[in-house]
Design a protein around this motif. Structure first.
Motif, PDB file in Angstrom:
ATOM      1  N   ILE A  54      -9.932   3.360   4.987  1.00 60.95           N
ATOM      2  CA  ILE A  54     -10.948   2.286   4.929  1.00 60.95           C
ATOM      3  C   ILE A  54     -11.087   1.678   3.542  1.00 60.95           C
ATOM      4  O   ILE A  54     -11.911   0.804   3.322  1.00 60.95           O
ATOM      5  CB  ILE A  54     -12.337   2.804   5.376  1.00 60.95           C
ATOM      6  CG1 ILE A  54     -12.819   3.960   4.491  1.00 60.95           C
ATOM      7  CG2 ILE A  54     -12.318   3.226   6.840  1.00 60.95           C
ATOM      8  CD1 ILE A  54     -14.291   4.297   4.656  1.00 60.95           C
ATOM      9  N   SER A  55     -10.263   2.155   2.582  1.00 67.32           N
ATOM     10  CA  SER A  55     -10.498   1.741   1.196  1.00 67.32           C
ATOM     11  C   SER A  55     -10.240   0.259   0.979  1.00 67.32           C
ATOM     12  O   SER A  55     -10.708  -0.305  -0.003  1.00 67.32           O
ATOM     13  CB  SER A  55      -9.675   2.594   0.236  1.00 67.32           C
ATOM     14  OG  SER A  55      -8.328   2.486   0.568  1.00 67.32           O
ATOM     15  N   SER A  56      -9.509  -0.393   1.891  1.00 66.14           N
ATOM     16  CA  SER A  56      -9.305  -1.836   1.733  1.00 66.14           C
ATOM     17  C   SER A  56     -10.411  -2.665   2.389  1.00 66.14           C
ATOM     18  O   SER A  56     -10.332  -3.891   2.371  1.00 66.14           O
ATOM     19  CB  SER A  56      -7.955  -2.243   2.323  1.00 66.14           C
ATOM     20  OG  SER A  56      -6.921  -1.656   1.586  1.00 66.14           O
TER      21      SER A  56
ATOM     22  N   GLU B 250       6.512  -0.217 -10.065  1.00 67.96           N
ATOM     23  CA  GLU B 250       5.282   0.124 -10.760  1.00 67.96           C
ATOM     24  C   GLU B 250       4.191   0.477  -9.756  1.00 67.96           C
ATOM     25  O   GLU B 250       4.217  -0.014  -8.629  1.00 67.96           O
ATOM     26  CB  GLU B 250       4.826  -1.075 -11.601  1.00 67.96           C
ATOM     27  CG  GLU B 250       3.932  -0.664 -12.738  1.00 67.96           C
ATOM     28  CD  GLU B 250       3.596  -1.826 -13.665  1.00 67.96           C
ATOM     29  OE1 GLU B 250       4.020  -2.968 -13.385  1.00 67.96           O
ATOM     30  OE2 GLU B 250       2.888  -1.570 -14.634  1.00 67.96           O
TER      31      GLU B 250
ATOM     32  N   ILE C 194     -11.404  12.629   2.011  1.00 68.17           N
ATOM     33  CA  ILE C 194     -10.381  11.794   1.379  1.00 68.17           C
ATOM     34  C   ILE C 194      -9.422  11.180   2.416  1.00 68.17           C
ATOM     35  O   ILE C 194      -9.008  10.035   2.290  1.00 68.17           O
ATOM     36  CB  ILE C 194      -9.638  12.618   0.295  1.00 68.17           C
ATOM     37  CG1 ILE C 194      -8.743  11.744  -0.574  1.00 68.17           C
ATOM     38  CG2 ILE C 194      -8.848  13.775   0.886  1.00 68.17           C
ATOM     39  CD1 ILE C 194      -8.324  12.406  -1.875  1.00 68.17           C
ATOM     40  N   GLN C 195      -9.127  11.933   3.494  1.00 67.12           N
ATOM     41  CA  GLN C 195      -8.196  11.397   4.496  1.00 67.12           C
ATOM     42  C   GLN C 195      -8.835  10.278   5.309  1.00 67.12           C
ATOM     43  O   GLN C 195      -8.141   9.412   5.834  1.00 67.12           O
ATOM     44  CB  GLN C 195      -7.747  12.496   5.471  1.00 67.12           C
ATOM     45  CG  GLN C 195      -6.992  13.640   4.840  1.00 67.12           C
ATOM     46  CD  GLN C 195      -7.869  14.840   4.573  1.00 67.12           C
ATOM     47  OE1 GLN C 195      -9.095  14.725   4.528  1.00 67.12           O
ATOM     48  NE2 GLN C 195      -7.251  15.986   4.381  1.00 67.12           N
TER      49      GLN C 195
ATOM     50  N   GLN D 175      -6.080   8.396   7.380  1.00 64.49           N
ATOM     51  CA  GLN D 175      -4.698   8.649   7.020  1.00 64.49           C
ATOM     52  C   GLN D 175      -3.806   8.923   8.226  1.00 64.49           C
ATOM     53  O   GLN D 175      -2.676   8.465   8.275  1.00 64.49           O
ATOM     54  CB  GLN D 175      -4.689   9.867   6.104  1.00 64.49           C
ATOM     55  CG  GLN D 175      -3.354  10.106   5.498  1.00 64.49           C
ATOM     56  CD  GLN D 175      -3.494  10.896   4.222  1.00 64.49           C
ATOM     57  OE1 GLN D 175      -4.554  10.956   3.601  1.00 64.49           O
ATOM     58  NE2 GLN D 175      -2.435  11.509   3.803  1.00 64.49           N
TER      59      GLN D 175
ATOM     60  N   ASP E 284       3.509   9.649   1.731  1.00 63.31           N
ATOM     61  CA  ASP E 284       3.605   9.289   0.309  1.00 63.31           C
ATOM     62  C   ASP E 284       3.778   7.776   0.146  1.00 63.31           C
ATOM     63  O   ASP E 284       2.825   7.072  -0.146  1.00 63.31           O
ATOM     64  CB  ASP E 284       4.702  10.093  -0.410  1.00 63.31           C
ATOM     65  CG  ASP E 284       6.038  10.107   0.337  1.00 63.31           C
ATOM     66  OD1 ASP E 284       6.174   9.396   1.347  1.00 63.31           O
ATOM     67  OD2 ASP E 284       6.944  10.834  -0.104  1.00 63.31           O
TER      68      ASP E 284
ATOM     69  N   MET F 113       0.840  -1.188   0.000  1.00 63.84           N
ATOM     70  CA  MET F 113       0.000   0.000   0.000  1.00 63.84           C
ATOM     71  C   MET F 113       0.881   1.246   0.000  1.00 63.84           C
ATOM     72  O   MET F 113       1.874   1.293   0.711  1.00 63.84           O
ATOM     73  CB  MET F 113      -0.841  -0.037   1.260  1.00 63.84           C
ATOM     74  CG  MET F 113      -1.901   1.000   1.325  1.00 63.84           C
ATOM     75  SD  MET F 113      -2.447   1.172   3.026  1.00 63.84           S
ATOM     76  CE  MET F 113      -1.037   2.010   3.712  1.00 63.84           C
ATOM     77  N   VAL F 114       0.519   2.245  -0.797  1.00 66.21           N
ATOM     78  CA  VAL F 114       1.193   3.552  -0.737  1.00 66.21           C
ATOM     79  C   VAL F 114       0.150   4.669  -0.749  1.00 66.21           C
ATOM     80  O   VAL F 114      -1.043   4.413  -0.983  1.00 66.21           O
ATOM     81  CB  VAL F 114       2.190   3.760  -1.916  1.00 66.21           C
ATOM     82  CG1 VAL F 114       3.405   2.868  -1.771  1.00 66.21           C
ATOM     83  CG2 VAL F 114       1.522   3.547  -3.266  1.00 66.21           C
ATOM     84  N   PHE F 115       0.588   5.881  -0.495  1.00 66.66           N
ATOM     85  CA  PHE F 115      -0.307   7.041  -0.421  1.00 66.66           C
ATOM     86  C   PHE F 115      -1.517   6.738   0.468  1.00 66.66           C
ATOM     87  O   PHE F 115      -2.644   7.103   0.162  1.00 66.66           O
ATOM     88  CB  PHE F 115      -0.703   7.524  -1.826  1.00 66.66           C
ATOM     89  CG  PHE F 115       0.485   8.031  -2.590  1.00 66.66           C
ATOM     90  CD1 PHE F 115       1.005   9.286  -2.339  1.00 66.66           C
ATOM     91  CD2 PHE F 115       1.139   7.218  -3.507  1.00 66.66           C
ATOM     92  CE1 PHE F 115       2.140   9.740  -2.999  1.00 66.66           C
ATOM     93  CE2 PHE F 115       2.277   7.656  -4.173  1.00 66.66           C
ATOM     94  CZ  PHE F 115       2.770   8.925  -3.920  1.00 66.66           C
ATOM     95  N   THR F 116      -1.237   6.081   1.562  1.00 71.93           N
ATOM     96  CA  THR F 116      -2.224   5.794   2.604  1.00 71.93           C
ATOM     97  C   THR F 116      -3.546   5.301   2.029  1.00 71.93           C
ATOM     98  O   THR F 116      -4.593   5.907   2.235  1.00 71.93           O
ATOM     99  CB  THR F 116      -2.431   7.032   3.509  1.00 71.93           C
ATOM    100  OG1 THR F 116      -1.231   7.759   3.575  1.00 71.93           O
ATOM    101  CG2 THR F 116      -2.804   6.610   4.903  1.00 71.93           C
ATOM    102  N   GLY F 117      -3.455   4.218   1.298  1.00 68.48           N
ATOM    103  CA  GLY F 117      -4.671   3.584   0.804  1.00 68.48           C
ATOM    104  C   GLY F 117      -5.131   4.112  -0.544  1.00 68.48           C
ATOM    105  O   GLY F 117      -6.063   3.577  -1.140  1.00 68.48           O
ATOM    106  N   LYS F 118      -4.461   5.171  -1.046  1.00 69.02           N
ATOM    107  CA  LYS F 118      -4.918   5.735  -2.320  1.00 69.02           C
ATOM    108  C   LYS F 118      -4.286   5.025  -3.519  1.00 69.02           C
ATOM    109  O   LYS F 118      -4.665   5.274  -4.652  1.00 69.02           O
ATOM    110  CB  LYS F 118      -4.581   7.225  -2.375  1.00 69.02           C
ATOM    111  CG  LYS F 118      -5.435   8.072  -1.429  1.00 69.02           C
ATOM    112  CD  LYS F 118      -5.178   9.551  -1.708  1.00 69.02           C
ATOM    113  CE  LYS F 118      -5.055  10.358  -0.447  1.00 69.02           C
ATOM    114  NZ  LYS F 118      -4.525  11.702  -0.701  1.00 69.02           N
ATOM    115  N   ALA F 119      -3.276   4.186  -3.301  1.00 71.24           N
ATOM    116  CA  ALA F 119      -2.628   3.481  -4.411  1.00 71.24           C
ATOM    117  C   ALA F 119      -1.826   2.292  -3.886  1.00 71.24           C
ATOM    118  O   ALA F 119      -1.696   2.095  -2.670  1.00 71.24           O
ATOM    119  CB  ALA F 119      -1.709   4.434  -5.178  1.00 71.24           C
ATOM    120  N   PHE F 120      -1.310   1.503  -4.820  1.00 72.32           N
ATOM    121  CA  PHE F 120      -0.433   0.387  -4.482  1.00 72.32           C
ATOM    122  C   PHE F 120       0.848   0.499  -5.303  1.00 72.32           C
ATOM    123  O   PHE F 120       0.828   1.063  -6.395  1.00 72.32           O
ATOM    124  CB  PHE F 120      -1.103  -0.957  -4.802  1.00 72.32           C
ATOM    125  CG  PHE F 120      -2.351  -1.189  -4.002  1.00 72.32           C
ATOM    126  CD1 PHE F 120      -2.276  -1.647  -2.702  1.00 72.32           C
ATOM    127  CD2 PHE F 120      -3.601  -0.930  -4.559  1.00 72.32           C
ATOM    128  CE1 PHE F 120      -3.427  -1.844  -1.949  1.00 72.32           C
ATOM    129  CE2 PHE F 120      -4.758  -1.123  -3.820  1.00 72.32           C
ATOM    130  CZ  PHE F 120      -4.674  -1.586  -2.516  1.00 72.32           C
ATOM    131  N   ALA F 121       1.929  -0.067  -4.777  1.00 73.85           N
ATOM    132  CA  ALA F 121       3.180  -0.124  -5.538  1.00 73.85           C
ATOM    133  C   ALA F 121       3.645  -1.558  -5.611  1.00 73.85           C
ATOM    134  O   ALA F 121       3.428  -2.333  -4.683  1.00 73.85           O
ATOM    135  CB  ALA F 121       4.251   0.724  -4.850  1.00 73.85           C
TER     136      ALA F 121
END
Ligand SMILES: Cc1cc2nc3c(=O)[nH]c(=O)nc-3n(C[C@H](O)[C@H](O)[C@H](O)COP(=O)(O)OP(=O)(O)OC[C@H]3O[C@@H](n4cnc5c(N)ncnc54)[C@H](O)[C@@H]3O)c2cc1C
Ligand SMILES: Nc1ncnc2c1ncn2[C@@H]1O[C@H](COP(=O)(O)O)[C@@H](O)[C@H]1O
Lengths: 321, 249
Positions: free
Chosen positions: A275-277, B217, A269-270, A250, B122, A133-141
């Motif tokens: 909770i997005s997962s 990625e 958004i924070q 967040q 981040d 998880m990155v950007f605190t639930g807003k994306a994955f890497a």
């Protein structure tokens, strides 16, 4: 070669996060053609240690039963000694508070690459690539680790606990001489009998829409009925209506329950990052345009004052059947 | 005695995250950069500790590993009240790299108290603080939600799963802080902003070390299906769906 798991205990018992981590470790070891060794630090009874075999550990190192508080420095040195003894190439920690504190300490002492907040099995083993998880639930890497020894922490509730098997782990005493600790406990306060927010399958959460601390009785009642943990939005804990430990988002706890019920929470958004997962989200809000409905699977547009008591009654009814 | 607060620069928390370059890099177009929220709170508490110390704490320094673009964020920390700043002139490639740089800063500056945040908003490494303490072999506590200096010792409160602990730790000490350490961050006043312009910001070259991890990625979470909305008088229907259809309760 082996996969080493830090088997965190809570008052002498292995928590769900530990069993989930062992389930993950077992899959990883299978793919790597090796076995799982666990290390438990602190006071845990032997039959509890043996039980880790049901989740895939062939051996459990029983270490320093007199350690009752986390001294990161001392614990890290013990784990590093275990890594060397077991020639572990992968070391796994739960994404709990203490697991998250130990992983970087161990990684740095071994100069091993660390990936925290892992949410799935590796997509490749050579080189190791895992999703985090990155950007605190807003994306994955997808993160690649380039060192021979790797350290990972697993996000709680991201993998699930496997069905227990019939295995029994061999328990081995593993004492490590520890220097006198420069950290001492003054006081500890523990809640007992409450479901932990980060462990919970269901979380019932209240926001500023509940107007004041007096209305959180409804949140607690619903949570108790569902065997759920209670949570809240940030302003609610900032105002002191609820303890800081319940703050979700967040800057609070990031959680992944099967069901999240948000009452009187706008869906900033924070908050949503935390909770997005969640597998499913239910929202109760009297504003039909509240952003929480954009992330919810189910929603009730209404006043919590009438909706929550009706919900409690209806759930009592279906549970009684 | 001197306190070092490690600050990283992150996109504003309301940023909508997008990636570019075939999902290989963050799209930084239009992003507002801020001090990582935890680090801002750590700085706030460090200043309070200094003010309460009756001169025992001489200075609060902030340090960042980052390129020159990070300087406006560092100036903001100076405006909030940090006495001086150090920037290690290198991009923050991975946690190990950053921790090694910061360890050098701590050693050469003789900082006995170091504060870092729980994680950067981040890449959520949650790594630098723990690694730095290990590299320095400092006494350390994580999830620190209150902290005070008491006759040369640290008294800290920390969150544990299902409770809180109060502990006493000897110096040198590194705190990995989280919520509660301060509630509201200190906001720079006009005077602070004026003074920040002339406060020392030292730029130092990085020490030589490599990276151990690399984000190869990125992906965005799958979007959820539409919300099934029920009216205020349909609570029973919703409970029925949750029980019989979705089997969630
Ligand atoms: C750096 C930073 C970090 C942050 N981190 C977090 C975080 O981790 N977690 C977090 O939660 N927030 C966080 N925030 C705050 C966030 O931006 C929002 O302010 C916050 O989430 C709003 O909380 P809320 O939804 O409870 O309150 P509000 O936004 O005030 O929403 C209340 C909701 O209740 C509804 N309502 C009102 N009356 C009723 C009623 N009678 N019945 C039913 N519904 C009703 C309203 O329609 C509204 O949607 C952060 C902010 C910043 C700047
Ligand atoms: N580039 C950096 N420069 C200075 N401090 C940093 C940097 N990156 C991380 N930190 C510190 O380490 C903490 C945890 O960050 P991370 O491990 O990146 O999640 C942050 O809250 C900062 O205190």
């Amino acid at each position: 070669m082996s996969v080493l798991v830090y088997a965190e205990n809570r008052d002498g018992l292995f928590r769900k996060a530990t069993l989930e981590l062992l389930s993950y470790a077992a899959e990883m070891a299978k793919a790597m053609n090796t076995h799982v060794v666990a290390i438990a630090i602190g006071c845990v009874q032997t039959d509890e240690l043996v039980k880790l075999g049901q989740y895939g550990a062939v051996k459990v190192l029983k270490s320093n039963p007199d350690f009752n508080i986390l001294d990161i420095k001392a614990f890290a040195k013990i784990i590093v000694a275990a890594v060397e003894k077991e020639q572990a190439t992968v070391i796994l920690f739960p994404g709990s508070i203490n697991g998250s504190a130990l992983a970087p300490a161990v990684a740095a002492r071994l100069k091993a690459g660390l990936v925290t907040g892992v949410v799935a099995l590796p997509t490749s083993f050579d080189p190791l690539v895992v999703k985090k998880m990155v950007f605190t639930g807003k994306a994955f890497a997808a993160t690649k680790v380039t060192t021979p020894v790797k350290v990972l922490t697993l996000s709680q509730n991201s993998f699930g606990v496997a069905e227990p098997g019939t295995g029994a782990a061999v328990v081995e005493e593993f004492g490590v001489e520890a220097a006198k600790s420069a950290i001492s406990l003054v006081e500890v306060k523990k809640q007992t009998g409450k479901v932990l927010l980060t462990d919970a399958e269901i979380v019932v959460s209240g926001g500023r829409g509940l107007k004041g601390p007096e209305n959180f009785g409804l949140i607690e009642e619903l949570a108790e009925l569902l065997g759920a943990a209670t949570g809240c939005s940030r302003p609610v804990s900032d105002e002191g209506w609820r303890p800081h430990s319940e703050h979700v988002g967040q800057t609070g706890k990031i959680i992944a329950p099967v069901l999240y019920i948000a009452c009187g929470i706008s869906g900033a958004i924070q908050h949503v990052g935390g909770i997005s997962s969640s597998k499913h989200i239910v929202a109760v809000n009297n504003d039909k345009d509240a952003p929480i409905f954009d992330v919810a699977d189910y929603g009730i547009v209404g006043d919590f004052k009438t909706v929550l008591p009706e919900m409690i009654a209806a759930i009592r009814e279906v549970k009684a059947k | 005695m001197k306190i070092l607060v490690c600050i990283s620069e992150v996109p504003d928390t309301t940023t909508k995250i997008r990636f570019t370059d075939g999902n290989k890099a963050l799209d930084t177009a239009g992003i507002q950069w801020i001090i990582n929220p935890w680090d801002e709170l750590a700085l706030t508490r460090a200043l309070e500790i200094k003010e309460a110390s009756g001169g025992a704490v001489e200075a609060v320094t902030v340090a960042t590993v980052g390129a020159a673009q990070a300087e406006p964020t560092i100036r903001k920390a100076l405006a909030v009240g940090a006495d001086n700043a150090i920037r290690v002139d290198a991009p923050a490639t991975d946690a190990w790299y950053v921790a090694v740089q910061l360890a050098e800063v701590v050693k050469s500056g003789g900082f006995e108290i170091v504060m870092t945040g729980r994680d950067s908003a981040d890449y959520n490494g949650a790594s630098v603080g723990g690694m730095l303490a290990a590299l320095l072999d400092y006494n350390t506590l994580s999830s620190v939600s209150s902290m005070a200096l008491d006759g040369g010792k640290i008294i800290a409160g920390r969150e544990i799963d299902g409770g809180t602990e109060t502990l006493e730790a000897e110096l040198p000490f590194l705190a990995v802080v989280q919520k509660g350490i301060a509630i509201e961050p200190r906001i720079p006043a006009m005077r602070g902003i004026m003074m920040a312009r002339t406060k020392p910001l030292q730029v130092v070259p990085p020490v030589d070390t490599g990276c151990l991890t690399e984000n190869v990625e990125f992906e965005l979470p799958k979007s959820r299906g539409a919300c099934r909305k029920f009216a205020a008088d349909e609570v029973k229907a919703l409970v029925d769906v949750l029980h019989n259809e979705a089997k969630l309760i």
